[in-house]
Scaffold this motif. Structure first.
Motif, PDB file in Angstrom:
ATOM      1  N   VAL A   1       0.840  -1.197   0.000  1.00 45.99           N
ATOM      2  CA  VAL A   1       0.000   0.000   0.000  1.00 45.99           C
ATOM      3  C   VAL A   1       0.876   1.249   0.000  1.00 45.99           C
ATOM      4  O   VAL A   1       0.611   2.220  -0.721  1.00 45.99           O
ATOM      5  N   LEU A   2       1.952   1.221   0.789  1.00 47.75           N
ATOM      6  CA  LEU A   2       2.878   2.357   0.811  1.00 47.75           C
ATOM      7  C   LEU A   2       3.544   2.536  -0.548  1.00 47.75           C
ATOM      8  O   LEU A   2       3.630   3.646  -1.071  1.00 47.75           O
ATOM      9  N   ALA A   3       4.030   1.434  -1.113  1.00 45.20           N
ATOM     10  CA  ALA A   3       4.749   1.506  -2.383  1.00 45.20           C
ATOM     11  C   ALA A   3       3.857   1.997  -3.514  1.00 45.20           C
ATOM     12  O   ALA A   3       4.336   2.619  -4.472  1.00 45.20           O
ATOM     13  N   ALA A   4       2.552   1.712  -3.423  1.00 46.21           N
ATOM     14  CA  ALA A   4       1.618   2.131  -4.468  1.00 46.21           C
ATOM     15  C   ALA A   4       1.261   3.609  -4.366  1.00 46.21           C
ATOM     16  O   ALA A   4       0.573   4.140  -5.247  1.00 46.21           O
ATOM     17  N   GLY A   5       1.708   4.283  -3.318  1.00 37.98           N
ATOM     18  CA  GLY A   5       1.390   5.690  -3.154  1.00 37.98           C
ATOM     19  C   GLY A   5      -0.026   5.942  -2.698  1.00 37.98           C
ATOM     20  O   GLY A   5      -0.553   7.054  -2.895  1.00 37.98           O
TER      21      GLY A   5
END
Length: 439
Positions: A312-316
């Motif tokens: 979720v973090l990596a997807a922005g």
């Protein structure tokens, strides 16, 4: 085979609040990236969760420990009102620890339930886990101690002694003279991975070995990789780090909780201010505090602990203002999420063979396609299998409605045990299975 009477199916690959099953280290990463991701950002923001643990990544007690560590950080700085993003194990651990210290804590959770990737499920009143299932590294697991304190029943699983159901030779059955004994193959695999050049992938090492196998049994090598790496990562071997992708955790006294992780979740969440259906889309950090924003409005606090999954973090999905520092962004680019899906199947009759370990493995028709199965019949009282699937066959197996997925999974077991179904689609039989991509 027996008639399928009930099922539940996971959807981790398409879940917007997970975007995968657990975190992994890519070919250009290292455990240092996990440490960097979990480092405090100033004195008001910290990311916590299984992805930030350097030695217990991908495990619930690793997530719990990181949540407690983040809580100690916030309390040590004197923050009295703390926001926690995510009500998974890490988020609940942080909120519980801070609440016990007297801080005011509000948890915003995007889902309509607590637990994150520990996902309770029920069939006919019996509790199961569609996410995290085992208490791993049991002797050194803080959640195992809590389980014992609560008097919950646990059952050991011997991952080292699965019964292979597809009729093919397993590494343990290969002749030792050819170098194919399971212990020898694993020792050689670990040695080759550990000595790989920086930036090498598991696929790089495996391809070189297969190209010049010497006396080694190629089929034994492939099956060990599928069982020990593909099954435990769910990631393309061309992406997974050779040096750091084979992380510890499985096979160290693992036990599962009868009734599921829900029994621990309910205890951890008792009395906490958890606000469901509150996805966070923005986190602004200023000199006087932090502001969370989302569809449900906004929330002010002294500090924030962010425990959403790495994917979720990596997807922005969460916008940070100011942006995360470069070391955190670099860490996110070096880490990733694997995909392992789960299905729970209940039958009116037990048609698979008895095995003392209660654990089975089925290798698919194509490379890197594998599933493993936990037999909970003795504990549950009803013929029940819990299946985990990894590899490229997920693209076909997990297409469509849950009932079709369950039927396909059941067909795989029935075919492997010599009890084929009459009719139905059998994705293990045709050419639709694709070898794993090598981007």
């Amino acid at each position: 085979m027996g008639r399928l009477t009930g099922f539940v199916v996971s959807r981790w690959g398409e879940d917007p609040w997970a975007r995968g099953s657990w975190s992994l280290i890519g070919r250009h990463g290292s455990p240092a990236d996990r440490v960097a991701l979990g480092a405090p950002v100033g004195d008001r923001l910290r990311i916590a969760g299984e992805a930030t643990h350097p030695t217990r990544a991908g495990m619930t007690h690793g997530a719990y420990e990181q949540g407690v560590a983040a809580a100690s950080w916030a309390a040590g700085l004197g923050h009295r009102r703390v926001a926690v993003v995510g009500a998974g194990i890490a988020g609940l651990a942080a909120a519980r620890a801070l609440t016990d210290r007297g801080a005011g804590v509000v948890v915003w959770e995007a889902r309509d339930r607590i637990g994150g990737r520990t996902a309770p499920a029920e069939i006919d009143g019996a509790g199961f886990d569609l996410g995290a299932n085992w208490l791993q590294q049991y002797d050194d697991n803080i959640l195992a101690r809590l389980t014992e304190k609560l008097g919950l029943r646990t059952v050991p699983t011997d991952f080292n002694d699965p019964l292979v159901l597809d009729g093919h030779r397993s590494p343990a059955d290969a002749p030792p003279a050819s170098g194919g004994a399971a212990e020898a193959v694993e020792a050689e695999l670990r040695a080759r991975l550990g000595s790989a050049p920086a930036g090498a992938s598991v696929a790089d090492v495996l391809d070189a070995w297969i190209a010049a196998p010497g006396a080694w049994d190629v089929e034994a090598v492939r099956r060990l990789v599928d069982a020990e790496i593909v099954m435990d990562s769910g990631a393309p071997l061309s992406w997974l780090s050779a040096r750091h992708g084979f992380e510890p955790g499985v096979g160290e006294g693992d036990r599962w909780i009868v009734g599921g992780y829900r029994l621990l979740l309910d205890h951890l969440a008792d009395g906490l201010d958890v606000r469901l259906r509150h996805p966070v889309t923005g986190i602004a950090v200023g000199p006087d505090g932090v502001t969370l924003s989302g569809d449900a409005g906004s929330l002010r606090a002294d500090a924030v602990i962010v425990t959403v999954p790495l994917g979720v973090l990596a997807a922005g999905s969460v916008r940070f203002e100011p942006p995360l520092p470069a070391p955190h962004r670099d860490a996110l680019s070096h880490l990733g999420m694997g995909r392992v899906e789960k299905v729970v199947l209940r039958f009116d009759d037990r048609f698979w063979p008895a095995h003392p370990a209660g654990y089975y493995r089925i290798h698919g028709p194509a490379e890197n396609c594998v599933s493993e199965w936990l037999d909970t019949t003795e504990t549950d009282g009803v013929p029940t299998l819990v299946g985990l699937f990894a590899g490229p066959w997920l693209d076909d197996l997990w297409a469509g409605a849950d009932d079709r997925i369950a039927a396909r999974a059941a067909a795989i077991v029935s075919n492997a045990t010599g009890h084929p179904e009459d009719g139905g689609d059998h994705p293990t039989d045709g050419p639709r299975q694709k070898p794993i991509a090598r981007p």
